[in-house]
Design a protein around this motif. Structure first.
Motif, PDB file in Angstrom:
ATOM      1  N   LYS A 193       0.828  -1.202   0.000  1.00 40.47           N
ATOM      2  CA  LYS A 193       0.000   0.000   0.000  1.00 40.47           C
ATOM      3  C   LYS A 193       0.870   1.263   0.000  1.00 40.47           C
ATOM      4  CE  LYS A 193      -3.773   2.258   2.503  1.00 40.47           C
ATOM      5  NZ  LYS A 193      -4.668   2.197   3.702  1.00 40.47           N
ATOM      6  N   GLU A 194       1.934   1.260   0.801  1.00 34.96           N
ATOM      7  CA  GLU A 194       2.851   2.395   0.851  1.00 34.96           C
ATOM      8  C   GLU A 194       3.520   2.602  -0.502  1.00 34.96           C
ATOM      9  OE1 GLU A 194       5.877   3.842   4.262  1.00 34.96           O
ATOM     10  OE2 GLU A 194       6.441   1.954   3.296  1.00 34.96           O
ATOM     11  N   PHE A 195       3.912   1.508  -1.163  1.00 27.91           N
ATOM     12  CA  PHE A 195       4.532   1.566  -2.486  1.00 27.91           C
ATOM     13  C   PHE A 195       3.563   2.222  -3.466  1.00 27.91           C
ATOM     14  CE2 PHE A 195       8.127  -0.822  -4.656  1.00 27.91           C
ATOM     15  CZ  PHE A 195       8.029  -0.143  -5.854  1.00 27.91           C
ATOM     16  N   GLU A 196       2.306   1.773  -3.444  1.00 26.90           N
ATOM     17  CA  GLU A 196       1.306   2.320  -4.369  1.00 26.90           C
ATOM     18  C   GLU A 196       1.050   3.809  -4.101  1.00 26.90           C
ATOM     19  OE1 GLU A 196      -1.557  -1.460  -5.417  1.00 26.90           O
ATOM     20  OE2 GLU A 196      -1.751  -0.568  -3.420  1.00 26.90           O
ATOM     21  N   GLU A 197       1.006   4.180  -2.825  1.00 25.51           N
ATOM     22  CA  GLU A 197       0.757   5.582  -2.491  1.00 25.51           C
ATOM     23  C   GLU A 197       1.893   6.477  -2.963  1.00 25.51           C
ATOM     24  OE1 GLU A 197       0.130   5.491   1.699  1.00 25.51           O
ATOM     25  OE2 GLU A 197      -1.998   4.918   1.540  1.00 25.51           O
ATOM     26  N   GLN A 198       3.136   6.005  -2.814  1.00 25.76           N
ATOM     27  CA  GLN A 198       4.284   6.800  -3.238  1.00 25.76           C
ATOM     28  C   GLN A 198       4.325   6.948  -4.755  1.00 25.76           C
ATOM     29  OE1 GLN A 198       7.677   4.864  -1.484  1.00 25.76           O
ATOM     30  NE2 GLN A 198       7.233   5.611   0.581  1.00 25.76           N
ATOM     31  N   LEU A 199       3.902   5.888  -5.468  1.00 19.75           N
ATOM     32  CA  LEU A 199       3.898   5.945  -6.935  1.00 19.75           C
ATOM     33  C   LEU A 199       2.660   6.654  -7.469  1.00 19.75           C
ATOM     34  CD1 LEU A 199       5.108   2.334  -7.914  1.00 19.75           C
ATOM     35  CD2 LEU A 199       6.455   4.435  -7.885  1.00 19.75           C
ATOM     36  N   GLY A 200       1.590   6.622  -6.677  1.00 20.89           N
ATOM     37  CA  GLY A 200       0.331   7.171  -7.162  1.00 20.89           C
ATOM     38  C   GLY A 200      -0.327   6.283  -8.187  1.00 20.89           C
ATOM     39  N   VAL A 201      -0.018   4.980  -8.117  1.00 21.30           N
ATOM     40  CA  VAL A 201      -0.540   4.013  -9.090  1.00 21.30           C
ATOM     41  C   VAL A 201      -0.973   2.755  -8.342  1.00 21.30           C
ATOM     42  CG1 VAL A 201       0.029   2.541 -11.064  1.00 21.30           C
ATOM     43  CG2 VAL A 201       0.970   4.854 -10.930  1.00 21.30           C
ATOM     44  N   ALA A 202      -2.137   2.201  -8.705  1.00 16.63           N
ATOM     45  CA  ALA A 202      -2.584   0.937  -8.131  1.00 16.63           C
ATOM     46  C   ALA A 202      -1.869  -0.211  -8.834  1.00 16.63           C
ATOM     47  CB  ALA A 202      -4.094   0.796  -8.272  1.00 16.63           C
ATOM     48  N   LEU A 203      -1.180  -1.031  -8.060  1.00 15.98           N
ATOM     49  CA  LEU A 203      -0.435  -2.150  -8.628  1.00 15.98           C
ATOM     50  C   LEU A 203      -1.221  -3.456  -8.557  1.00 15.98           C
ATOM     51  CD1 LEU A 203       3.061  -1.356  -7.075  1.00 15.98           C
ATOM     52  CD2 LEU A 203       2.165  -0.674  -9.316  1.00 15.98           C
TER      53      LEU A 203
ATOM     54  N   THR B 270      -9.942  -8.109  -4.182  1.00 16.38           N
ATOM     55  CA  THR B 270     -11.310  -8.494  -3.840  1.00 16.38           C
ATOM     56  C   THR B 270     -11.245  -9.152  -2.467  1.00 16.38           C
ATOM     57  OG1 THR B 270     -11.198 -10.737  -4.748  1.00 16.38           O
ATOM     58  CG2 THR B 270     -11.748  -8.966  -6.285  1.00 16.38           C
ATOM     59  N   SER B 271     -12.368  -9.584  -1.956  1.00 18.77           N
ATOM     60  CA  SER B 271     -12.393 -10.215  -0.638  1.00 18.77           C
ATOM     61  C   SER B 271     -11.679 -11.561  -0.641  1.00 18.77           C
ATOM     62  CB  SER B 271     -13.836 -10.402  -0.167  1.00 18.77           C
ATOM     63  OG  SER B 271     -14.555 -11.212  -1.093  1.00 18.77           O
ATOM     64  N   ARG B 272     -11.497 -12.153  -1.824  1.00 19.12           N
ATOM     65  CA  ARG B 272     -10.936 -13.499  -1.893  1.00 19.12           C
ATOM     66  C   ARG B 272      -9.590 -13.580  -2.606  1.00 19.12           C
ATOM     67  NH1 ARG B 272     -16.056 -17.517  -3.305  1.00 19.12           N
ATOM     68  NH2 ARG B 272     -17.319 -17.018  -1.437  1.00 19.12           N
ATOM     69  N   SER B 273      -9.247 -12.575  -3.380  1.00 18.49           N
ATOM     70  CA  SER B 273      -8.026 -12.709  -4.180  1.00 18.49           C
ATOM     71  C   SER B 273      -7.449 -11.344  -4.520  1.00 18.49           C
ATOM     72  CB  SER B 273      -8.324 -13.473  -5.477  1.00 18.49           C
ATOM     73  OG  SER B 273      -9.211 -12.732  -6.297  1.00 18.49           O
ATOM     74  N   ILE B 274      -6.210 -11.362  -5.030  1.00 20.62           N
ATOM     75  CA  ILE B 274      -5.584 -10.156  -5.568  1.00 20.62           C
ATOM     76  C   ILE B 274      -5.077 -10.479  -6.967  1.00 20.62           C
ATOM     77  CG2 ILE B 274      -4.910  -9.277  -3.286  1.00 20.62           C
ATOM     78  CD1 ILE B 274      -2.044 -10.205  -3.918  1.00 20.62           C
ATOM     79  N   GLU B 275      -5.053  -9.477  -7.799  1.00 17.20           N
ATOM     80  CA  GLU B 275      -4.533  -9.613  -9.156  1.00 17.20           C
ATOM     81  C   GLU B 275      -3.689  -8.382  -9.474  1.00 17.20           C
ATOM     82  OE1 GLU B 275      -4.838 -12.158 -11.154  1.00 17.20           O
ATOM     83  OE2 GLU B 275      -6.270 -13.315  -9.938  1.00 17.20           O
ATOM     84  N   LEU B 276      -2.702  -8.561 -10.333  1.00 20.91           N
ATOM     85  CA  LEU B 276      -1.904  -7.430 -10.793  1.00 20.91           C
ATOM     86  C   LEU B 276      -2.701  -6.593 -11.779  1.00 20.91           C
ATOM     87  CD1 LEU B 276       1.594  -9.073 -11.387  1.00 20.91           C
ATOM     88  CD2 LEU B 276       1.131  -7.154  -9.849  1.00 20.91           C
ATOM     89  N   THR B 277      -2.597  -5.297 -11.635  1.00 25.13           N
ATOM     90  CA  THR B 277      -3.158  -4.415 -12.649  1.00 25.13           C
ATOM     91  C   THR B 277      -2.181  -4.347 -13.826  1.00 25.13           C
ATOM     92  OG1 THR B 277      -2.074  -2.453 -11.745  1.00 25.13           O
ATOM     93  CG2 THR B 277      -4.255  -3.028 -10.849  1.00 25.13           C
ATOM     94  N   GLU B 278      -2.608  -3.723 -14.895  1.00 25.22           N
ATOM     95  CA  GLU B 278      -1.715  -3.566 -16.044  1.00 25.22           C
ATOM     96  C   GLU B 278      -0.467  -2.777 -15.644  1.00 25.22           C
ATOM     97  OE1 GLU B 278      -1.770  -1.934 -20.685  1.00 25.22           O
ATOM     98  OE2 GLU B 278      -3.590  -1.834 -19.446  1.00 25.22           O
ATOM     99  N   ALA B 279      -0.674  -1.723 -14.855  1.00 26.49           N
ATOM    100  CA  ALA B 279       0.470  -0.943 -14.374  1.00 26.49           C
ATOM    101  C   ALA B 279       1.352  -1.799 -13.454  1.00 26.49           C
ATOM    102  CB  ALA B 279      -0.025   0.295 -13.631  1.00 26.49           C
ATOM    103  N   GLY B 280       0.688  -2.619 -12.640  1.00 35.03           N
ATOM    104  CA  GLY B 280       1.438  -3.485 -11.733  1.00 35.03           C
ATOM    105  C   GLY B 280       2.331  -4.454 -12.475  1.00 35.03           C
ATOM    106  N   MET B 281       1.845  -5.009 -13.586  1.00 35.41           N
ATOM    107  CA  MET B 281       2.656  -5.930 -14.380  1.00 35.41           C
ATOM    108  C   MET B 281       3.926  -5.254 -14.873  1.00 35.41           C
ATOM    109  SD  MET B 281      -0.208  -7.920 -16.653  1.00 35.41           S
ATOM    110  CE  MET B 281      -1.565  -8.800 -15.892  1.00 35.41           C
ATOM    111  N   LEU B 282       3.793  -4.003 -15.326  1.00 35.67           N
ATOM    112  CA  LEU B 282       4.962  -3.265 -15.818  1.00 35.67           C
ATOM    113  C   LEU B 282       5.970  -3.020 -14.707  1.00 35.67           C
ATOM    114  CD1 LEU B 282       3.187  -0.596 -18.061  1.00 35.67           C
ATOM    115  CD2 LEU B 282       4.600  -2.499 -18.853  1.00 35.67           C
ATOM    116  N   VAL B 283       5.477  -2.595 -13.547  1.00 35.77           N
ATOM    117  CA  VAL B 283       6.377  -2.267 -12.439  1.00 35.77           C
ATOM    118  C   VAL B 283       7.042  -3.524 -11.882  1.00 35.77           C
ATOM    119  CG1 VAL B 283       6.491  -1.304 -10.107  1.00 35.77           C
ATOM    120  CG2 VAL B 283       5.112  -0.169 -11.849  1.00 35.77           C
TER     121      VAL B 283
END
Length: 313
Positions: free
Chosen positions: A42-52, A56-69
């Motif tokens: 969460k701290e990483f995302e806040e510093q970048l200003g991008v959701a990585l 959901t309540s059951r899982s997490i997935e990489l966003t397109e931006a997250g895949m690049l980073v």
């Protein structure tokens, strides 16, 4: 990652979370709590200003931006790790060779001979990395290795050392005081142990295979005791309660010292490609330290091969 590099904590956390897509498993790998992993992401995302990650309540997935980073973070960690390895080699200097090998080969074959290398090359300090894991010469702090396998390693030179012949061994006390061992079928009256190992479709010789070679086709191997480690099987034989299948080369010292005996001469060879190999990076082929160790260990292996062949004549 095998080495924790100062200043890379957030990148390592991001890479592990992306690889597992699970904060709990990433935390277990990194020695953190799931809450700590979640906080760092969460701290990483806040510093970048991008959701990585999308959550959901059951899982997490990489966003397109997250895949690049994450791709860039993994590449950066790899490059930094390899640079650190090279830096450590520079610090060690040119008089040190760090060898990686497994515990069985080290204790049963290499260490009893290593004083001969030191007498021949007193200017080279030989250090050991005893591990069962395969090392990466580009990343791990090792110069040369001895490993068992098929001998095909990209970017690495592999020199085959010697044949592996699997033979039955037991203690002299068992041979003298246990049920007689006059013919192979007499082995059925004893506890039989072997290791369980397979790789690339090749299986380490076991008692079923040895009995078939001895002409005993009705052998029931369900009562055999299985070990994952050769040293444990050999030690059980030395202690006198079992007959073990073992690599002749690894027990040659125990046979010479009288700790073990061969109740039968029959041995089974591993497939030709599978053996212990001396391995080192292609770019190290002209390194005088590597050449000195290579010449010595191949000479020792050649002498071992001659002694091994003589023992089966």
């Amino acid at each position: 990652m095998a080495v924790h590099i100062p200043g890379t904590r957030a990148l390592r956390t991001l890479e592990a979370a992306a690889r597992h897509l699970n904060f709990t498993r990433a935390a277990e790998e990194l020695g953190l709590t799931p809450a700590a992993v979640s906080h760092q992401i969460k701290e990483f995302e806040e510093q970048l200003g991008v959701a990585l990650f999308s959550r959901t309540s059951r899982s997490i997935e990489l966003t397109e931006a997250g895949m690049l980073v994450v791709e860039a973070a993994a590449d950066a960690l790899d490059r930094i790790g390899r640079a650190v390895t090279r830096a450590r080699r520079i610090k060690r200097g040119t008089a040190v060779v760090k060898l990686t090998t497994d515990a069985v080969f080290a204790s049963k074959w290499l260490l009893p001979r290593v004083d001969r290398f030191r007498r021949l090359h007193p200017d080279i300090e030989l250090r050991f990395d005893i591990a069962s894991e395969v090392r990466d010469f580009g990343y791990d702090d090792v110069d040369i290795g001895i490993r068992f396998g098929g001998g095909r390693y990209p970017g690495v030179i592999a020199d085959r050392l010697f044949d592996n012949v699997i033979i039955p061994v037991c203690s002299p006390a068992l041979l003298q005081n246990g049920p007689p061992l006059n013919e192979p079928r007499d082995l059925l009256k004893h506890t039989l142990v072997h290791i369980e190992w397979s790789q690339q479709g090749v299986t380490w010789p076991n008692w079923r295979m040895w009995m078939a070679a001895a002409g005993i086709e009705d052998f029931d191997d369900s009562q055999c005791v299985l070990f994952e480690d050769t040293s444990h099987a050999v030690q059980a034989a030395i202690e006198g309660s079992v007959v073990a299948l073992a690599d002749f080369t690894m027990v040659a010292g125990d046979l010479s010292a009288g700790r073990l005996v061969r109740p039968f001469e029959l041995g089974i060879k591993m497939p030709a490609d599978f053996a212990y190999y001396l391995v080192y990076p292609s770019e190290s082929a002209s390194d005088p330290r590597i050449l000195a160790f290579r010449e010595w260990v191949l000479g020792e292996a050649s002498a071992e091969g001659i002694a091994q062949r003589a023992s089966f004549l």
